[in-house]
Scaffold this motif. Sequence first.
Motif, short mmCIF file in Angstrom:
data_model
loop_
_atom_site.label_atom_id
_atom_site.label_comp_id
_atom_site.label_asym_id
_atom_site.label_seq_id
_atom_site.Cartn_x
_atom_site.Cartn_y
_atom_site.Cartn_z
N SER A 62 31.88 42.77 63.71
CA SER A 62 31.16 43.84 64.84
C SER A 62 30.49 43.44 65.83
N GLN A 63 29.97 44.11 66.59
CA GLN A 63 28.94 43.65 67.47
C GLN A 63 27.87 44.72 67.94
N LYS A 64 27.10 44.69 68.23
CA LYS A 64 25.68 45.44 68.68
C LYS A 64 25.09 44.89 70.14
N PRO A 65 24.79 45.78 70.65
CA PRO A 65 25.45 47.10 71.34
C PRO A 65 26.49 46.68 71.89
N SER A 66 27.75 47.82 72.02
CA SER A 66 28.74 47.81 73.01
C SER A 66 28.45 48.33 73.89
N ARG A 67 27.43 48.98 74.74
CA ARG A 67 27.69 48.42 75.61
C ARG A 67 25.67 48.56 76.20
N ASP A 68 25.92 47.97 77.31
CA ASP A 68 24.63 48.40 77.28
C ASP A 68 24.05 48.84 79.65
N ASN A 105 22.74 32.20 59.83
CA ASN A 105 23.50 31.91 58.29
C ASN A 105 24.94 31.93 58.83
N LEU A 106 26.12 31.93 57.56
CA LEU A 106 27.69 32.00 58.27
C LEU A 106 27.72 33.48 58.61
N THR A 107 27.32 34.30 58.05
CA THR A 107 27.69 35.05 58.75
C THR A 107 27.86 36.44 60.00
N PHE A 108 26.27 36.06 60.86
CA PHE A 108 25.52 36.23 61.68
C PHE A 108 25.70 35.29 62.93
N SER A 109 25.59 35.90 64.08
CA SER A 109 24.99 35.04 65.77
C SER A 109 24.37 36.21 66.08
N THR A 110 23.60 35.41 66.89
CA THR A 110 22.88 36.26 68.76
C THR A 110 23.49 35.69 69.82
N LEU A 111 23.59 36.41 70.64
CA LEU A 111 23.19 35.75 72.11
C LEU A 111 22.74 36.84 72.56
N THR A 112 21.42 35.80 73.58
CA THR A 112 20.45 36.65 74.81
C THR A 112 21.01 35.85 75.85
N VAL A 113 21.10 36.80 76.16
CA VAL A 113 21.04 37.30 77.80
C VAL A 113 19.98 36.95 78.63
N SER A 114 19.31 36.40 79.07
CA SER A 114 18.43 36.03 79.63
C SER A 114 18.41 35.98 81.35
N ASN A 115 16.98 36.80 81.51
CA ASN A 115 16.44 37.11 82.96
C ASN A 115 17.53 37.42 83.40
N SER A 120 16.21 40.77 79.46
CA SER A 120 16.84 40.52 78.86
C SER A 120 17.66 40.97 77.78
N LEU A 121 18.46 40.61 77.22
CA LEU A 121 19.23 41.56 76.48
C LEU A 121 19.92 40.27 75.20
N THR A 122 19.84 41.18 73.50
CA THR A 122 20.29 40.00 72.81
C THR A 122 21.74 40.99 71.93
N ILE A 123 22.44 40.31 72.05
CA ILE A 123 23.50 40.84 71.59
C ILE A 123 23.88 40.46 70.14
N GLN A 124 24.26 41.25 68.98
CA GLN A 124 24.57 41.02 67.49
C GLN A 124 25.58 40.65 67.31
N CYS A 125 26.65 39.73 66.85
CA CYS A 125 27.66 40.21 65.79
C CYS A 125 26.93 39.30 64.17
N GLN A 126 28.34 40.24 63.73
CA GLN A 126 27.96 40.60 62.54
C GLN A 126 29.24 40.43 61.97
N VAL A 127 29.78 39.24 60.66
CA VAL A 127 31.15 39.16 60.44
C VAL A 127 31.44 39.67 58.78
N ASP A 128 31.94 39.81 58.26
CA ASP A 128 32.75 40.63 56.93
C ASP A 128 32.87 39.15 55.67
N SER A 129 32.48 38.45 56.44
CA SER A 129 32.80 36.97 55.17
C SER A 129 32.17 35.58 56.04
#
Lengths: 115, 111
Positions: free
Chosen positions: A5-11, A72-82, A18-27
């Motif tokens: 899953s990713q958040k947000p789906s759109r913006d 951790n092994l189930t989560f990451s974020t990507l920030t798009v800056s400036n 800057s915008l930070t995008i989250q990525c969550q994995v179920d395993s």
Amino acid sequence: SAVISQKPSRDICQRGTSLTIQCQVDSQVTMMFWYRQQPGQSLTLIATANQGSEATYESGFVIDKFPISRPNLTFSTLTVSNMSPEDSSIYLCSVGRSGASDTQYFGPGTRLTVL
Amino acid sequence: SQKIEQNSEALNIQEGKTATLTCNYTNYSPAYLQWYRQDPGRGPVFLLLIRENEKEKRKERLKVTFDTTLKQSLFHITASQPADSATYLCALDTNDYKLSFGAGTTVTVRA
């Protein structure tokens, strides 16, 4: 398989913010990738994020512009800056278990529009 | 430089016919080639993987060939259905863990 899953789906964002995008994995997964897909174009790999180490960026992408966290092994974020309008794109995270010899599972993407 | 090229034109076919998509590459020596399906507003979904020592692989109505001499993969959808309408992406490994993707071919199946 893996469900992502990713958040947000759109913006819609203003130039210079800057915008930070989250990525969550179920395993738990070792390898996580961040891609950009501009309209009508192929997926372009931004960076590879492995837990416990610094992200590895592809040519043309730098940490100051696209900082990545992998706490951790189930989560990451990507920030798009400036941000600028040229950053308008779909950003996708994906995971793989053993690299290019195996399937990659993709999140649904985050559609970013920069005004 | 490395390049992956897929059918540049969208493919429109009649239901029941076979769709054939091409993926050509230059300056690569991939050990693996993968095909993904992408629907609008969604992330790509894995379909098939073929190894360099495999000539052909099948999965239900899908067939993939891999010719390392011609540097080409063909992707066939037999007995096509409107539900097969999507964009199809080929991807090659650029090293042990990274994939490079083609731009995709959009297939529309008419009922």
